[in-house]
Motif scaffolding. Structure first.
Motif, PDB file in Angstrom:
ATOM      1  N   GLU A 204       0.833  -1.205   0.000  1.00 35.72           N
ATOM      2  CA  GLU A 204       0.000   0.000   0.000  1.00 35.72           C
ATOM      3  C   GLU A 204       0.870   1.258   0.000  1.00 35.72           C
ATOM      4  O   GLU A 204       0.484   2.292  -0.555  1.00 35.72           O
ATOM      5  CB  GLU A 204      -0.939   0.001   1.213  1.00 35.72           C
ATOM      6  CG  GLU A 204      -1.830   1.230   1.342  1.00 35.72           C
ATOM      7  CD  GLU A 204      -2.805   1.412   0.182  1.00 35.72           C
ATOM      8  OE1 GLU A 204      -3.397   2.517   0.088  1.00 35.72           O
ATOM      9  OE2 GLU A 204      -2.994   0.476  -0.609  1.00 35.72           O
ATOM     10  N   ARG A 207       1.569   2.107  -3.523  1.00 36.05           N
ATOM     11  CA  ARG A 207       0.425   2.725  -4.186  1.00 36.05           C
ATOM     12  C   ARG A 207       0.314   4.201  -3.800  1.00 36.05           C
ATOM     13  O   ARG A 207       0.022   5.065  -4.646  1.00 36.05           O
ATOM     14  CB  ARG A 207      -0.866   1.989  -3.807  1.00 36.05           C
ATOM     15  CG  ARG A 207      -2.069   2.417  -4.654  1.00 36.05           C
ATOM     16  CD  ARG A 207      -3.383   2.001  -4.017  1.00 36.05           C
ATOM     17  NE  ARG A 207      -3.630   2.712  -2.770  1.00 36.05           N
ATOM     18  CZ  ARG A 207      -4.041   3.976  -2.715  1.00 36.05           C
ATOM     19  NH1 ARG A 207      -4.225   4.683  -3.814  1.00 36.05           N
ATOM     20  NH2 ARG A 207      -4.267   4.547  -1.539  1.00 36.05           N
ATOM     21  N   LEU A 208       0.540   4.498  -2.520  1.00 36.48           N
ATOM     22  CA  LEU A 208       0.451   5.888  -2.055  1.00 36.48           C
ATOM     23  C   LEU A 208       1.520   6.756  -2.710  1.00 36.48           C
ATOM     24  O   LEU A 208       1.255   7.907  -3.077  1.00 36.48           O
ATOM     25  CB  LEU A 208       0.587   5.939  -0.533  1.00 36.48           C
ATOM     26  CG  LEU A 208      -0.578   5.357   0.271  1.00 36.48           C
ATOM     27  CD1 LEU A 208      -0.203   5.259   1.755  1.00 36.48           C
ATOM     28  CD2 LEU A 208      -1.834   6.204   0.095  1.00 36.48           C
ATOM     29  N   GLU A 210       3.001   6.121  -5.605  1.00 35.89           N
ATOM     30  CA  GLU A 210       2.638   6.247  -7.019  1.00 35.89           C
ATOM     31  C   GLU A 210       1.534   7.283  -7.212  1.00 35.89           C
ATOM     32  O   GLU A 210       1.520   8.021  -8.198  1.00 35.89           O
ATOM     33  CB  GLU A 210       2.206   4.887  -7.568  1.00 35.89           C
ATOM     34  CG  GLU A 210       3.387   3.928  -7.751  1.00 35.89           C
ATOM     35  CD  GLU A 210       2.971   2.484  -7.959  1.00 35.89           C
ATOM     36  OE1 GLU A 210       3.790   1.706  -8.484  1.00 35.89           O
ATOM     37  OE2 GLU A 210       1.840   2.120  -7.593  1.00 35.89           O
ATOM     38  N   ASP A 211       0.607   7.373  -6.250  1.00 38.00           N
ATOM     39  CA  ASP A 211      -0.465   8.356  -6.310  1.00 38.00           C
ATOM     40  C   ASP A 211       0.065   9.776  -6.116  1.00 38.00           C
ATOM     41  O   ASP A 211      -0.440  10.726  -6.720  1.00 38.00           O
ATOM     42  CB  ASP A 211      -1.505   8.038  -5.225  1.00 38.00           C
ATOM     43  CG  ASP A 211      -2.629   9.054  -5.186  1.00 38.00           C
ATOM     44  OD1 ASP A 211      -3.328   9.189  -6.204  1.00 38.00           O
ATOM     45  OD2 ASP A 211      -2.809   9.707  -4.136  1.00 38.00           O
ATOM     46  N   ASP A 212       1.110   9.923  -5.280  1.00 36.39           N
ATOM     47  CA  ASP A 212       1.681  11.246  -4.978  1.00 36.39           C
ATOM     48  C   ASP A 212       3.178  11.071  -4.757  1.00 36.39           C
ATOM     49  O   ASP A 212       3.634  10.942  -3.636  1.00 36.39           O
ATOM     50  CB  ASP A 212       1.020  11.827  -3.725  1.00 36.39           C
ATOM     51  CG  ASP A 212       1.677  13.119  -3.267  1.00 36.39           C
ATOM     52  OD1 ASP A 212       2.076  13.922  -4.129  1.00 36.39           O
ATOM     53  OD2 ASP A 212       1.810  13.307  -2.039  1.00 36.39           O
ATOM     54  N   HIS A 218       0.416  12.426   1.489  1.00 39.64           N
ATOM     55  CA  HIS A 218       0.276  11.247   2.352  1.00 39.64           C
ATOM     56  C   HIS A 218       1.398  11.132   3.396  1.00 39.64           C
ATOM     57  O   HIS A 218       1.633  10.042   3.916  1.00 39.64           O
ATOM     58  CB  HIS A 218       0.266   9.980   1.493  1.00 39.64           C
ATOM     59  CG  HIS A 218      -0.779   9.956   0.433  1.00 39.64           C
ATOM     60  ND1 HIS A 218      -2.123  10.018   0.711  1.00 39.64           N
ATOM     61  CD2 HIS A 218      -0.679   9.895  -0.921  1.00 39.64           C
ATOM     62  CE1 HIS A 218      -2.813   9.977  -0.423  1.00 39.64           C
ATOM     63  NE2 HIS A 218      -1.957   9.912  -1.420  1.00 39.64           N
ATOM     64  N   ARG A 295       9.104  -1.802 -11.993  1.00 48.17           N
ATOM     65  CA  ARG A 295       8.363  -0.972 -11.037  1.00 48.17           C
ATOM     66  C   ARG A 295       9.316  -0.256 -10.080  1.00 48.17           C
ATOM     67  O   ARG A 295       9.050   0.868  -9.649  1.00 48.17           O
ATOM     68  CB  ARG A 295       7.369  -1.823 -10.251  1.00 48.17           C
ATOM     69  CG  ARG A 295       6.354  -0.993  -9.462  1.00 48.17           C
ATOM     70  CD  ARG A 295       5.372  -1.867  -8.705  1.00 48.17           C
ATOM     71  NE  ARG A 295       4.335  -1.065  -8.081  1.00 48.17           N
ATOM     72  CZ  ARG A 295       3.461  -1.527  -7.194  1.00 48.17           C
ATOM     73  NH1 ARG A 295       3.464  -2.830  -6.873  1.00 48.17           N
ATOM     74  NH2 ARG A 295       2.550  -0.729  -6.653  1.00 48.17           N
ATOM     75  N   LEU A 299       8.971   3.810  -9.983  1.00 40.66           N
ATOM     76  CA  LEU A 299       8.527   4.433  -8.744  1.00 40.66           C
ATOM     77  C   LEU A 299       9.621   5.296  -8.122  1.00 40.66           C
ATOM     78  O   LEU A 299       9.368   6.433  -7.693  1.00 40.66           O
ATOM     79  CB  LEU A 299       8.071   3.340  -7.775  1.00 40.66           C
ATOM     80  CG  LEU A 299       7.234   3.757  -6.568  1.00 40.66           C
ATOM     81  CD1 LEU A 299       6.351   2.605  -6.136  1.00 40.66           C
ATOM     82  CD2 LEU A 299       8.107   4.192  -5.400  1.00 40.66           C
TER      83      LEU A 299
END
Length: 362
Positions: A204, A207-208, A210-212, A218, A295, A299
């Motif tokens: 997770e 994912r956070l 990658e989102d920001d 976050h 990845r 990332l």
């Protein structure tokens, strides 16, 4: 994973073991009267506040709080960064504690990044065979990694963290407000350890990020998740007899890069390159998929971290031979069999190592 306890806007994450303690995450912790004293407990009369010059204002604020409580406070300034992690600096701290009459019931408070907390922790571990220690990490790297787990160490010319001791603190105060003045490059460096926690245990986090990728949205969740990853591991394996080695993902080559560069490369930058190397090594050994290997690059690059490293292979290979994870002449690497599934890879073939480095050097 360790469950957080929410109290007065703070998250208190328990780190277990023979001497359990809490990592407290929140805003304004170094401005809240009594918070440092609460963690110290009533017994210490004398407290040494160890800090670098850049953290003088924060150290003075903590010192005033402790002085108002009736304690005798000694402020001890140390060099910035890895220059602090030297035995001559440790001896200077011990002499200062002796001059001030510090006893076994007194304490050390470390205010600073990972280098300062490593140094002060080692000094506290050695003084009279161990005195109470409180850590106030002021960097993202310090909050999510160096201050959690009870490891303390100094460097030698031959390698990083070769002399150290296990000495759990009485508590860790992670004041997120201190990150507001952190130079952007240092914040990005700290993200490497956060991302590492995602790769080895908590997807997770990935994912956070990658989102920001900048981490600004976050930050608190990333800090808390990364601390919980480390808290769970060190609670189970305090002295690195097993699973704790997984926390060194990316560090075998990362530490070598730091040493060969004379510690002029930020720790997180070196570890980022080390993770890409470890991913390539796992891919070449048939463990990790090409997609998961890519990845890593995608990332880390999005977060502003390096995904390549140039320079000659030979000095890096020599430096890795003195790494703490080496057993005899057998190198040991933490690799991934998949995201969230770390494993140890012992004595990989030299041609495989060189091939993985060639992929990193592109």
């Amino acid at each position: 994973m360790s469950s957080p306890i929410l109290t007065s806007g703070c998250t208190r994450i328990r780190i277990g073991g023979d001497r359990p303690y809490e990592a407290v995450v929140g805003h304004g912790l170094t401005r809240e009267a009594g918070e440092t004293g609460r963690v110290l407990g009533a017994e210490p009369l004398r407290v040494a506040v160890v800090h670098s010059r850049a953290l003088l204002a924060t150290a003075r604020r903590i010192a005033r709080e402790l002085t108002d409580e009736g304690r005798i406070v000694v402020s001890l300034e140390v060099p910035e960064g890895e220059a602090a992690k030297d035995m001559t600096v440790v001896v200077g701290l011990w002499r200062a504690l002796a001059d001030a009459g510090f006893t076994r019931s007194d304490a050390v408070v470390a205010v600073g990044g990972g280098a300062t907390t490593d140094l002060a922790g080692f000094a506290a571990a050695g003084w009279l065979r161990g005195v109470r220690l409180v850590l106030v990490p002021t960097t993202l790297l310090g909050m999510v990694d160096a201050a959690i787990g009870g490891k303390t160490a100094v460097n030698l010319p031959q390698g990083k963290n070769l002399v150290g001791a296990f000495h759990p603190p009485a508590g860790v105060l992670c004041d997120l407000d201190l990150l507001d003045t952190l130079p952007p490059a240092d914040y990005v460096s700290g993200l490497a350890e956060v991302i590492k926690a995602g790769f080895i245990a908590d997807p997770e986090i990935l994912r956070l990020v990658e989102d920001d990728p900048a981490g600004a949205v976050h930050t608190r969740e990333l800090v808390e998740r990364a601390i919980r990853v480390k808290a769970e591991v060190v609670t189970e394996d305090f002295r690195e007899d097993g699973r704790r080695e997984h926390l060194n993902y990316g560090h075998t080559l990362g530490h070598a890069i730091e040493r060969v560069a004379g510690y002029r490369v930020r720790h997180g930058e070196a570890v980022a390159a080390g993770m890409v190397f470890a991913a390539e090594l796992a891919r070449l050994d048939g463990r990790l998929s090409a997609a998961d290997t890519q990845r890593h690059r995608t990332l880390l690059a999005a977060a502003g971290l390096p995904t390549t490293h140039g320079g000659a292979w030979a000095p890096l290979r020599d430096a890795m031979g003195i790494d703490k994870k080496t057993r005899g002449n057998r190198l040991r690497f933490v690799v991934l069999d998949a995201i969230g599934r770390p494993a140890l890879f012992t004595a990989p073939d030299e041609d495989l190592l060189r091939a993985a480095y060639e992929r990193l050097a592109r």
